[in-house]
Design a protein around this motif. Structure first.
Motif, PDB file in Angstrom:
ATOM      1  N   ALA A  77       0.766  -1.324  -0.030  1.00 20.29           N
ATOM      2  CA  ALA A  77      -0.020   0.030   0.021  1.00 20.29           C
ATOM      3  C   ALA A  77       0.985   1.340  -0.090  1.00 20.29           C
ATOM      4  N   VAL A  78       0.423   2.337  -0.516  1.00 18.57           N
ATOM      5  CA  VAL A  78       1.065   3.629  -0.463  1.00 18.57           C
ATOM      6  C   VAL A  78       1.840   3.955   0.797  1.00 18.57           C
ATOM      7  N   HIS A  79       0.675   3.918   1.946  1.00 12.55           N
ATOM      8  CA  HIS A  79       1.551   4.269   3.202  1.00 12.55           C
ATOM      9  C   HIS A  79       2.530   3.376   3.667  1.00 12.55           C
ATOM     10  N   GLU A  80       2.910   2.258   2.958  1.00 15.68           N
ATOM     11  CA  GLU A  80       3.878   1.338   3.332  1.00 15.68           C
ATOM     12  C   GLU A  80       5.215   1.642   2.715  1.00 15.68           C
ATOM     13  N   GLY A  93      -0.173  15.475   5.165  1.00 14.74           N
ATOM     14  CA  GLY A  93      -1.594  14.852   4.781  1.00 14.74           C
ATOM     15  C   GLY A  93      -2.024  14.554   3.491  1.00 14.74           C
ATOM     16  N   ARG A  94      -0.861  14.396   2.633  1.00  8.22           N
ATOM     17  CA  ARG A  94      -1.327  13.880   1.316  1.00  8.22           C
ATOM     18  C   ARG A  94      -1.187  12.530   1.124  1.00  8.22           C
ATOM     19  N   VAL A  95      -1.044  11.413   2.029  1.00  9.46           N
ATOM     20  CA  VAL A  95      -0.928  10.010   2.066  1.00  9.46           C
ATOM     21  C   VAL A  95      -2.205   9.614   2.667  1.00  9.46           C
ATOM     22  N   ARG A 103      -4.236  16.299  -1.952  1.00  6.28           N
ATOM     23  CA  ARG A 103      -4.750  14.973  -2.757  1.00  6.28           C
ATOM     24  C   ARG A 103      -3.437  14.339  -2.666  1.00  6.28           C
ATOM     25  N   GLN A 104      -3.861  13.091  -2.691  1.00  9.48           N
ATOM     26  CA  GLN A 104      -2.550  11.973  -2.712  1.00  9.48           C
ATOM     27  C   GLN A 104      -2.054  11.884  -4.037  1.00  9.48           C
ATOM     28  N   PRO A 105      -0.692  12.217  -4.315  1.00  8.96           N
ATOM     29  CA  PRO A 105      -0.313  11.927  -5.577  1.00  8.96           C
ATOM     30  C   PRO A 105      -0.365  10.457  -6.150  1.00  8.96           C
ATOM     31  N   GLU A 106      -0.080  10.730  -7.511  1.00  9.90           N
ATOM     32  CA  GLU A 106       0.018   9.264  -8.262  1.00  9.90           C
ATOM     33  C   GLU A 106       1.366   8.887  -8.434  1.00  9.90           C
ATOM     34  N   ILE A 159       7.364   7.567 -10.711  1.00  7.06           N
ATOM     35  CA  ILE A 159       7.404   9.120 -10.871  1.00  7.06           C
ATOM     36  C   ILE A 159       6.498   9.659  -9.934  1.00  7.06           C
ATOM     37  N   ILE A 160       6.560  10.384  -9.406  1.00  3.49           N
ATOM     38  CA  ILE A 160       5.555  11.053  -8.415  1.00  3.49           C
ATOM     39  C   ILE A 160       4.965  12.185  -9.307  1.00  3.49           C
ATOM     40  N   LYS A 161       3.373  11.995  -9.428  1.00  4.89           N
ATOM     41  CA  LYS A 161       2.758  12.872 -10.174  1.00  4.89           C
ATOM     42  C   LYS A 161       1.643  13.657  -9.232  1.00  4.89           C
ATOM     43  N   LEU A 162       1.610  15.159  -9.154  1.00  4.87           N
ATOM     44  CA  LEU A 162       0.755  15.799  -8.616  1.00  4.87           C
ATOM     45  C   LEU A 162      -0.561  15.694  -9.402  1.00  4.87           C
TER      46      LEU A 162
END
Length: 783
Positions: free
Chosen positions: A564-567, A661-663, A765-768, A779-782
């Motif tokens: 998961a993203v938070h991991e 707070g974006r995740v 917003r959580q980035p992609e 690649i971190i996309k806003l």
């Protein structure tokens, strides 16, 4: 739908939608029932209640014995109408819920048959008006297939369809549902047309050879390949693969002579090209199978030449695809003549996958072309004579081979069909010994060094390498690289646990060598003492391979989308703080050992030539010019430095995004981060080196990292990405992976700088995280 009427005993006539069995089957069944009843009279009888027949009417019927007295009748069963109870029970279930019983859990539910579901019950695919699929004999009797005087168009259509079926089989489908839907393969000896008979015989023999290669390589799983099929069909005509090559060659020559007498030869030459391609393909695979079964056969050079010829023929074959008969629109058959798609439906196991889509012809030949390219690449494994380079090759090949089980099996056969032999002729113990010598060149492994004659030293070395072979860890590491990417992770978890015992044994060997060095020094034998007192050669070699396995295990979770993203934070944290740093340290230590040994050898040469005048001293000093060449791992160290900066950038970026707070974090009542953390690093818990890091330690490190402001954390992440960019830009002749990582570092550097300046500060917003460029780094996309 589940049945509304359930039998107390399973009636064979109801399975798979089949009709009642003939009377002879009934007679056999009745005789078996009578024999069982006679046998039960000699044993203690069970009560009817204990047998599970709880319906009173059924119990009365069975107590009377009337159902078993007339053994000439088909055995009677007690049927209970459960329609009302069934619907009442279903009404209590919500969509998606399953009924669970002591004998029916989730595992049984996954393999259960849903009666009257067309995808699972094969009998539902037929209408009452449908004729049964024709067998080979029935097709001949009705004139549905031709056995002689086939036109070039018909031959091309059948050949292309068989290649499509072969590719579909290699993709994991059942042999019966793809290859043996071709009626010509059922009895090739009855085919009168020589071109078709020889081709079908070649396909049947190719099936046997491919199965042998995959079975011996043993890197297949049930989702990769259906190893077993209708063996009765294969056994009907004995396989003779040794004669296939000459038979195909004879047919080619006959057709070429025939073409010389014709004015228009394009169609017949298209037939010749397909026969020639089959001949070369069969020759390659047969040679590989012979190498796997016979260690004395070595045809790797010939294999590569044959593959070059085969690959040159495929463009011409693809250009003539339209010359053959084409599949009929709306039909499941890959060719109008010679195929019966549903002929084996009723011979399959109950829970078999039913829906099969055979590959189209252009895609099949594209698959074959890529497979031949992988075969050519696999032949290069013979150039890698040590474990370090061979392991790198297998890891790289695993990324390129995709899901082709035959390509992975061929590589295993070319390198080591026998777990105890490398390259078919070198014992694995000697291979590992040679690999350690190449990796960091311990003096005790140098046959020319005086210490090599010490029997006590050689005994310790023999025990260590024998232990490595018995543990099977290093050979298994290479074999694991032959499995599909998902299975590799599961097997690596178990492999990593085995490294601990070898680490202990390697450390013990290093300690023994140092003790012997002290003993030799006390005896006054200074050269032997210096050779024995080395800097942990064997421990470094074992630890390096252990770190490689750990890094592949952790990073494969990104490729398989398990995290998961938070991991992401603690995964990148562990690789940044520990793994990659350990790898760099191991390689740097190895290079320093090699340099120290070179300086010692240079010093010894000066001493030996000291009495010969200044000219000899100058000659002894010449090796100094080659010092730069004694850094064989410099390129790998530089690459790991780039990965280290990328991991550091992702670690700091995830910390900043989490603090900002974006995740999205899971709700605390439904999640336990400590359990997640421990499960992710569970395979590392048994290792002595590196020591396991507890969740409490991680929390302390994370709290310390999160103390700066969000803007500072974004800035720190940007600096890491900038360092990665600088390192990657300094690499000469970068490959495609390095170029992709460079683009990721550049893009993420810009994104971190933008966020550090307060961009979208009010929008949380959580980035992609886009992993399309690289499997391990997004690649971190806003948004």
């Amino acid at each position: 739908m589940y049945p509304s009427t359930l039998p107390v005993e399973a009636d064979p006539s109801t399975m798979n939608g089949s009709v009642a069995e003939p009377p002879d089957f009934q007679a056999v069944t009745a005789a078996a029932a009578a024999a069982a009843r006679a046998l039960s009279l000699e044993q203690e009888e069970w009560s009817v209640g204990e047998c599970g027949f709880l319906d009173p009417e059924v119990q009365r019927t069975m107590r009377s014995g009337s159902a078993a007295e007339d053994i000439t009748q088909y055995p009677m069963h007690g049927w209970v109408d459960v329609t009302k109870e069934f619907h009442d029970a279903c009404a209590e279930l919500q969509p998606g819920e399953l009924a669970q019983d002591m004998l029916f859990g989730l595992f049984e539910a996954m393999s259960a048959i849903e009666i009257m579901d067309p995808k699972m019950d094969v009998g539902m695919g037929f209408d009452k008006q449908d004729l049964p699929p024709p067998s080979f004999e029935a097709a001949i009797a009705t004139g549905a297939i031709k056995l002689d005087d086939l036109t070039p168009s018909e031959l091309i259509g059948i050949y292309d369809a068989l290649f499509s079926c072969l590719v579909s089989w290699l993709e994991g489908n059942s042999m019966d549902q793809v290859l043996f839907t071709c009626l010509y393969l059922h009895a090739p000896s009855q085919i009168k047309d020589k071109a078709l008979r020889v081709f079908c015989t070649a396909v049947r023999n190719l099936i046997v050879v491919i199965k042998n290669i995959i079975a011996v390589a043993a890197v297949n799983e049930e989702e990769d390949f259906q190893l077993y099929g209708n063996s009765a069909l294969l056994a009907a005509e004995k396989a003779q693969p040794a004669t296939v090559y000459s038979s195909l060659k004879d047919v080619e020559d006959e057709l070429i002579r025939k073409c010389k007498k014709l004015t228009s030869t394009e169609d017949w030459m298209a037939v010749v090209h397909r026969l020639r391609f089959m001949r070369h393909l069969f020759q390659v695979i047969y040679h590989v199978e012979q190498m796997a079964s016979n260690d004395t056969v070595d045809d790797k050079v010939d294999i590569y030449k044959i593959l070059l010829v085969a690959s040159e023929m495929l463009p011409g074959i693809r250009n003539t695809l339209d010359r053959g008969t084409q599949p009929e629109k709306g039909s499941d058959a890959p060719n109008p003549m010679g195929f019966s798609p549903r002929i084996h439906d009723r011979s399959q196991p109950p829970a078999f996958p039913r829906s099969i889509k055979i590959r189209d012809r252009p895609a099949s030949y594209q698959f074959l072309e890529e497979m031949i390219s992988r075969f050519k690449y696999a032949c290069k494994v013979t150039k890698h004579k040590d474990y370090y380079s061979a392991l790198n090759f297998f890891i790289e090949y695993s990324k390129k081979s995709g899901q082709c089980i035959l390509s992975r099996s061929v590589l295993q056969s070319l390198f080591s069909a026998n777990m105890r032999m490398a390259h078919g002729k070198l014992p694995m113990k000697h291979f590992l010994r040679h690999s350690v010598q190449i990796f960091n060149s311990p003096p005790v492994l140098n046959a020319k060094h005086p210490v090599a004659a010490d029997p006590k030293v050689q005994q310790h070395l023999e025990n260590f390498f024998r232990y490595c072979i018995n543990m099977n860890t290093f050979t298994q590491f290479i074999r694991i690289c032959g499995f599909n990417r998902a299975r590799q992770r599961d097997k690596l978890a178990r492999l990593i646990e085995n490294f601990d015992t070898i680490q202990v044994d390697a450390a013990r060997l290093d300690s023994v060598m140092n003790q012997l060095a002290n003993e030799r020094a006390m005896e006054g034998n200074e050269p032997m003492a210096t050779a024995l007192k080395h800097s942990t050669h064997f421990s470094t070699w074992v630890l390096y391979n252990c770190f490689r396995a750990m890094l592949i295990f952790l990073m494969s979770g990104f490729e398989l989308e398990l995290y998961a993203v938070h991991e992401f934070l603690y995964i990148y944290w562990y690789t940044y703080e520990f793994l990659i740093g350990f790898l760099v340290s191991a390689l740097t230590r190895t290079e320093n050992i090699l340099l120290a040994q070179e300086e010692y050898a240079e010093h010894q040469s000066k001493i030996q030539s000291g009495g010969g005048g200044a000219g000899k001293n100058r000659k002894a000093a010449k090796p100094k010019k080659n010092k730069k060449t004694q850094r064989p791992y410099r390129a790998e160290i530089v690459f790991y430095h780039a990965l280290l900066s990328l991991c550091g950038g992702m670690y700091k970026a995830m910390g900043a995004l989490t603090k900002d707070g974006r995740v999205r974090l899971p709700l605390s009542q439904f999640d336990n981060e400590e359990i997640r953390y421990n499960r992710r690093f569970l395979p590392f818990a048994t290792l002595t080196s590196p020591p396991p890091v507890s969740y409490a330690e991680f929390k302390n490190i994370r709290e310390h990292m999160m103390r700066p402001s969000v803007e500072d954390l974004y800035t720190y992440a940007a600096k890491h990405f900038d360092q990665a960019r600088n390192v990657l830009e300094s690499i000469q002749n970068p490959d495609q992976e390095m170029l992709d990582l460079l683009q990721i570092a550049r893009t993420n550097f810009v994104v971190m700088n933008v966020l550090a300046r307060g961009h979208q500060k009010e929008v949380k917003r959580q980035p992609e995280f886009d992993f399309s460029k690289h499997s391990y780094f997004p690649i971190i996309k806003l948004k």
